[in-house]
Design an enzyme around this catalytic site. Structure first.
Site, PDB file in Angstrom:
ATOM      1  N   ARG A 198      65.254   2.001  -1.439  1.00 32.86           N
ATOM      2  CA  ARG A 198      64.261   1.950  -2.505  1.00 32.86           C
ATOM      3  C   ARG A 198      64.765   1.068  -3.657  1.00 32.86           C
ATOM      4  O   ARG A 198      65.918   0.657  -3.694  1.00 32.86           O
ATOM      5  CB  ARG A 198      63.964   3.364  -3.026  1.00 32.86           C
ATOM      6  CG  ARG A 198      63.196   4.235  -2.053  1.00 32.86           C
ATOM      7  CD  ARG A 198      63.105   5.676  -2.521  1.00 32.86           C
ATOM      8  NE  ARG A 198      64.398   6.369  -2.435  1.00 32.86           N
ATOM      9  CZ  ARG A 198      64.584   7.640  -2.789  1.00 32.86           C
ATOM     10  NH1 ARG A 198      63.569   8.343  -3.277  1.00 32.86           N
ATOM     11  NH2 ARG A 198      65.777   8.205  -2.664  1.00 32.86           N
ATOM     12  N   LYS A 222      68.336   6.248  -7.330  1.00 33.04           N
ATOM     13  CA  LYS A 222      69.299   7.321  -7.090  1.00 33.04           C
ATOM     14  C   LYS A 222      70.347   7.389  -8.192  1.00 33.04           C
ATOM     15  O   LYS A 222      70.505   6.459  -8.988  1.00 33.04           O
ATOM     16  CB  LYS A 222      69.983   7.145  -5.729  1.00 33.04           C
ATOM     17  CG  LYS A 222      69.075   7.429  -4.556  1.00 33.04           C
ATOM     18  CD  LYS A 222      68.452   8.816  -4.616  1.00 33.04           C
ATOM     19  CE  LYS A 222      69.452   9.935  -4.437  1.00 33.04           C
ATOM     20  NZ  LYS A 222      68.814  11.286  -4.519  1.00 33.04           N
ATOM     21  N   TYR A 235      66.788   9.220 -10.852  1.00 34.72           N
ATOM     22  CA  TYR A 235      67.107  10.571 -10.396  1.00 34.72           C
ATOM     23  C   TYR A 235      68.595  10.806 -10.629  1.00 34.72           C
ATOM     24  O   TYR A 235      69.426   9.952 -10.303  1.00 34.72           O
ATOM     25  CB  TYR A 235      66.795  10.731  -8.903  1.00 34.72           C
ATOM     26  CG  TYR A 235      65.320  10.792  -8.575  1.00 34.72           C
ATOM     27  CD1 TYR A 235      64.537  11.845  -9.029  1.00 34.72           C
ATOM     28  CD2 TYR A 235      64.718   9.802  -7.806  1.00 34.72           C
ATOM     29  CE1 TYR A 235      63.178  11.905  -8.738  1.00 34.72           C
ATOM     30  CE2 TYR A 235      63.364   9.856  -7.503  1.00 34.72           C
ATOM     31  CZ  TYR A 235      62.595  10.907  -7.972  1.00 34.72           C
ATOM     32  OH  TYR A 235      61.257  10.966  -7.679  1.00 34.72           O
ATOM     33  N   GLU A 291      63.792  13.894 -12.264  1.00 36.48           N
ATOM     34  CA  GLU A 291      63.425  15.195 -11.702  1.00 36.48           C
ATOM     35  C   GLU A 291      63.237  16.290 -12.737  1.00 36.48           C
ATOM     36  O   GLU A 291      62.774  17.389 -12.396  1.00 36.48           O
ATOM     37  CB  GLU A 291      64.466  15.644 -10.658  1.00 36.48           C
ATOM     38  CG  GLU A 291      65.804  16.074 -11.213  1.00 36.48           C
ATOM     39  CD  GLU A 291      66.782  14.928 -11.389  1.00 36.48           C
ATOM     40  OE1 GLU A 291      67.969  15.213 -11.613  1.00 36.48           O
ATOM     41  OE2 GLU A 291      66.362  13.752 -11.303  1.00 36.48           O
ATOM     42  N   ASP A 326      69.567  17.994  -2.568  1.00 36.75           N
ATOM     43  CA  ASP A 326      69.852  17.238  -3.788  1.00 36.75           C
ATOM     44  C   ASP A 326      70.308  18.146  -4.913  1.00 36.75           C
ATOM     45  O   ASP A 326      71.005  17.700  -5.832  1.00 36.75           O
ATOM     46  CB  ASP A 326      68.609  16.467  -4.242  1.00 36.75           C
ATOM     47  CG  ASP A 326      68.549  15.062  -3.667  1.00 36.75           C
ATOM     48  OD1 ASP A 326      69.616  14.518  -3.342  1.00 36.75           O
ATOM     49  OD2 ASP A 326      67.445  14.512  -3.537  1.00 36.75           O
TER      50      ASP A 326
END
Length: 375
Positions: free
Chosen positions: A15, A75, A94, A118, A270
């Protein structure tokens, strides 16, 4: 503002933080966007695509980090990236800090202001920047469960949907939120028999209506989880406490009581995972066996489908990127308090209580750190 988009370096993470379309929007707002060379090449987006949208291409991540005021990633920053962050810079990505004390300490040491996708909340208390990846991960979990039931993959040798005259497999989903709902949708589409364990009666009523009574909805409890997983072919862990460690709802004894060759997919990995037997895996080496149960615990599941995931993610992150770039973080938070919940680290301090609690660190309220101007 100078916005930087580095290439993701986590294992098999394809991504990217901004698409050419989102770059174009930021440029039209008067900002400068720097994208690392070939940042999105692995999903078919070229440097020329970004240049046509108005971005400047920089050869290395180091140059992107050195140039940008706002770093937009997907990430959590890896150790090499943490070393490039600096005081006065804002990181938007994130983070999943609760199970990762080393990253938390590295971000504190850097002086960066780190905003976690998040934990950004909506006015209704939802998690708008987590939701699209929860949709993707839930759907992938059901696919992974079906895949690893195949005998060559170490599974029971069961076709999840069955065929005429042969009963379908049984899928148990622990948690009826966005992940659980989407896992159930795909499992139903594959023809499985699906049970969702959930603690909210109101949520169960909603699921009953939206899934048209095609799933069994059961109140979740320790005993119910224990009994349900014994009969399951696939178990999907779909629990979440925003920003905090996931509760260990599946004990080692429960796993030992599951069918030989069954599959457990832990989407909560996660946040540390919801089973005592869970530990994070990668797309390189996605599964491991515990007591005859295949565990699929990939910590960046949506990275496997980067075209879908990147578009879904940037659809929801772009308005926040624009707000931070247009007004600066302090003013952006003052204008939209839902953004405040996303700030996990600022000026070397932990500003998200669940993260501080997870690591035994001091918690500092955001308003004590971030001086927000009147708007």
């Amino acid at each position: 503002m100078r916005i930087g988009v580095p290439k993701e370096i986590k294992v098999h993470e394809y991504r990217v933080g901004m698409t050419p379309a989102s770059v174009r929007e930021a440029v039209e707002h008067g900002h400068t966007v720097f994208v690392e060379h070939d940042a999105a090449a692995r999903q078919g987006l070229t440097n020329q695509d970004y240049e046509r949208a108005g971005a400047s291409i920089l050869p290395t991540a180091a140059e992107v980090f050195a140039t940008a005021d706002l770093i937009v990633k997907v990430k959590e920053p890896q150790p090499a990236e943490c070393a490039m962050l600096r005081s006065g810079q804002t990181l938007f990505t994130y983070l999943h800090l609760a199970p990762d004390p080393e990253q938390a300490k590295a971000l504190m040491a850097s002086g960066v202001t780190a905003i976690a996708y998040e934990t950004v909340t909506s006015a209704r208390g939802g998690l708008p920047l987590l939701a699209p990846m929860s949709e993707v991960a839930g759907r992938l979990a059901a696919q992974a469960g079906a895949h690893y039931l195949e005998r060559p993959k170490g599974g029971r040798g069961l076709l999840l949907g069955g065929v005429a005259g042969v009963a379908p497999g049984k899928v148990v989903v622990i948690g009826g939120g966005i992940v659980g709902y989407n896992a159930a949708v795909i499992a139903l589409g594959l023809g499985a028999q699906v049970t969702i364990l959930e603690r909210s009666v109101d949520r169960m009523r909603h699921l009953e209506e939206t899934l048209h009574g095609r799933v069994s909805l059961v109140m979740s409890s320790t005993l119910q989880i224990e009994e349900s997983v014994q009969d399951a072919d696939v178990v999907i862990g779909a629990v979440l406490i925003p920003g905090a460690l996931a509760p260990k709802l599946l004990t080692r004894e429960m796993v030992r009581g599951m069918k030989q060759g069954s599959v457990f997919c832990d989407v909560a990995i996660d946040q540390g995972g919801c089973a005592e037997t869970s530990h994070a895996t990668t797309h390189d080496d996605p599964v491991y066996d515990v007591d005859g149960v295949t565990h699929y615990c990939v910590a960046n599941m949506p990275g496997a489908v980067p075209i879908t995931s990147t578009k879904a993610l940037t659809n929801v992150t772009l308005p926040y990127v624009e707000a931070i770039a247009d007004y600066g973080l302090a003013a952006a938070v003052a204008r939209d308090r839902t953004l405040a919940g996303g700030v996990n680290v600022a000026e070397g301090k932990i500003t998200y209580e669940a993260v501080a609690e997870a690591h035994g660190l001091d918690y500092t309220p955001l308003e004590d750190v971030l001086s927000a101007p009147a708007v």
